[in-house]
Design a protein around this motif. Structure first.
Motif, mmCIF file in Angstrom:
data_model
loop_
_atom_site.group_PDB
_atom_site.id
_atom_site.type_symbol
_atom_site.label_atom_id
_atom_site.label_comp_id
_atom_site.label_asym_id
_atom_site.label_seq_id
_atom_site.Cartn_x
_atom_site.Cartn_y
_atom_site.Cartn_z
ATOM 1 N N ALA A 154 -29.713 11.820 -50.926
ATOM 2 C CA ALA A 154 -30.970 11.970 -51.017
ATOM 3 C C ALA A 154 -31.648 12.507 -49.464
ATOM 4 O O ALA A 154 -32.306 13.440 -50.301
ATOM 5 N N GLU A 155 -31.760 11.597 -48.817
ATOM 6 C CA GLU A 155 -32.576 12.402 -47.756
ATOM 7 C C GLU A 155 -31.882 13.055 -46.595
ATOM 8 O O GLU A 155 -32.470 13.472 -46.373
ATOM 9 N N ASN A 168 -29.235 8.830 -44.857
ATOM 10 C CA ASN A 168 -28.642 8.604 -45.519
ATOM 11 C C ASN A 168 -27.964 7.162 -45.158
ATOM 12 O O ASN A 168 -28.486 6.398 -44.541
ATOM 13 N N TRP A 169 -27.646 6.360 -46.699
ATOM 14 C CA TRP A 169 -27.700 4.989 -46.418
ATOM 15 C C TRP A 169 -26.975 4.658 -45.392
ATOM 16 O O TRP A 169 -25.310 4.961 -45.039
ATOM 17 N N PHE A 170 -27.289 3.302 -44.631
ATOM 18 C CA PHE A 170 -26.804 2.878 -43.730
ATOM 19 C C PHE A 170 -26.196 3.862 -42.184
ATOM 20 O O PHE A 170 -25.342 3.565 -41.460
ATOM 21 N N GLY A 171 -27.030 4.582 -41.888
ATOM 22 C CA GLY A 171 -26.616 6.413 -41.142
ATOM 23 C C GLY A 171 -25.427 6.843 -41.084
ATOM 24 O O GLY A 171 -24.702 6.928 -40.649
ATOM 25 N N TYR A 172 -24.653 6.461 -42.687
ATOM 26 C CA TYR A 172 -22.672 6.577 -42.316
ATOM 27 C C TYR A 172 -22.993 8.313 -42.973
ATOM 28 O O TYR A 172 -21.427 8.818 -42.360
ATOM 29 N N TRP A 173 -23.390 9.339 -42.538
ATOM 30 C CA TRP A 173 -23.120 11.056 -42.988
ATOM 31 C C TRP A 173 -24.739 11.406 -41.392
ATOM 32 O O TRP A 173 -25.049 10.404 -40.863
#
Length: 232
Positions: free
Chosen positions: A26-27, A192-197
């Protein structure tokens, strides 16, 4: 990745994609849409529009088109447009991102969310995105790239042989993206989660150097992108 394997994978995903990836991505979707609609009234193409999760978020008078290789995913997007009355969405069609039927310079902005590591030939896709985007226009990319962490890197490499089954290439690297894009980098950040993207914003201005860092007016340092201060 082949077109056949991509179609098969996303036929399986179509019915559950929103539940699996809606909140996870989403982010990145929100920020990509914000960049894409910064110019009022922009004509925007979303490459790999999928089930259309991002379509309700476009505003600022944008005129939005979407393409995808998967008809089942696009059918979900069409249902969303009808259900939510998204009048700014002007067209959704099956099309290969590596060879579209659009004329040169058709769009102010081209957005590719979570699709770069899905296509068979990312370099060809970037060339096509640059062709159909107006000179000086915006190209916005959100994608996962191979991790620089040894443990995650090992996992991603282990899954790479079954890319055709899972529907994306987990070991596509940032360096490859930089080399493939050959555009001027404006900004980049982790999302996104944990800066994984990563989210990368390019101007459709080709560069001359063959070195990825110089090509994009920035540098890839320690697992992150640094944009050229002149474009930040």
């Amino acid at each position: 990745m082949s077109d056949h394997s991509i179609k098969n994978a996303y036929r399986r995903y179509a019915g559950v994609y929103d539940r699996l990836f809606g909140s996870v991505f989403a982010e990145g979707r929100r920020k990509a849409v914000e960049l894409g609609t910064a110019e009022p009234g922009a004509r925007i193409l979303e490459v790999g529009v999928g089930t259309g999760l991002s379509l309700p978020e476009y505003g600022n008078g944008a005129e939005v088109y979407g393409i995808d290789l998967s008809e089942p995913m696009l059918q979900k997007a069409r249902e969303r447009v009808e259900r939510e009355g998204l009048e700014h969405v002007k067209g959704l069609c099956v099309m290969n991102a590596e060879a579209t039927s659009f004329a040169d310079a058709s769009f102010d902005t081209v957005v590719a969310m979570y699709v770069v590591s899905v296509v068979g030939n990312p370099a060809r896709m970037f060339r096509e995105m640059a062709r159909i985007c107006k000179p000086g226009g915006n190209i916005v990319v959100v994608n996962h790239f191979a991790s620089s962490h040894w443990a995650l890197d090992a996992v991603e490499r282990a899954f790479a042989p079954i890319s055709n089954l899972i529907g994306f290439r987990p070991d596509y690297s940032m360096d490859e993206m930089l080399e493939d894009a050959r555009l001027t980098l404006v900004s980049a950040e982790r999302v996104n989660w944990f800066g994984y993207w990563h989210l990368a914003h390019f101007h459709n201005v080709p560069v001359q150097s063959t070195a990825p860092q110089a090509q994009l007016g920035g540098a890839y340092l320690g697992g992150r992108l640094e944009a050229d201060p002149e474009h930040a």
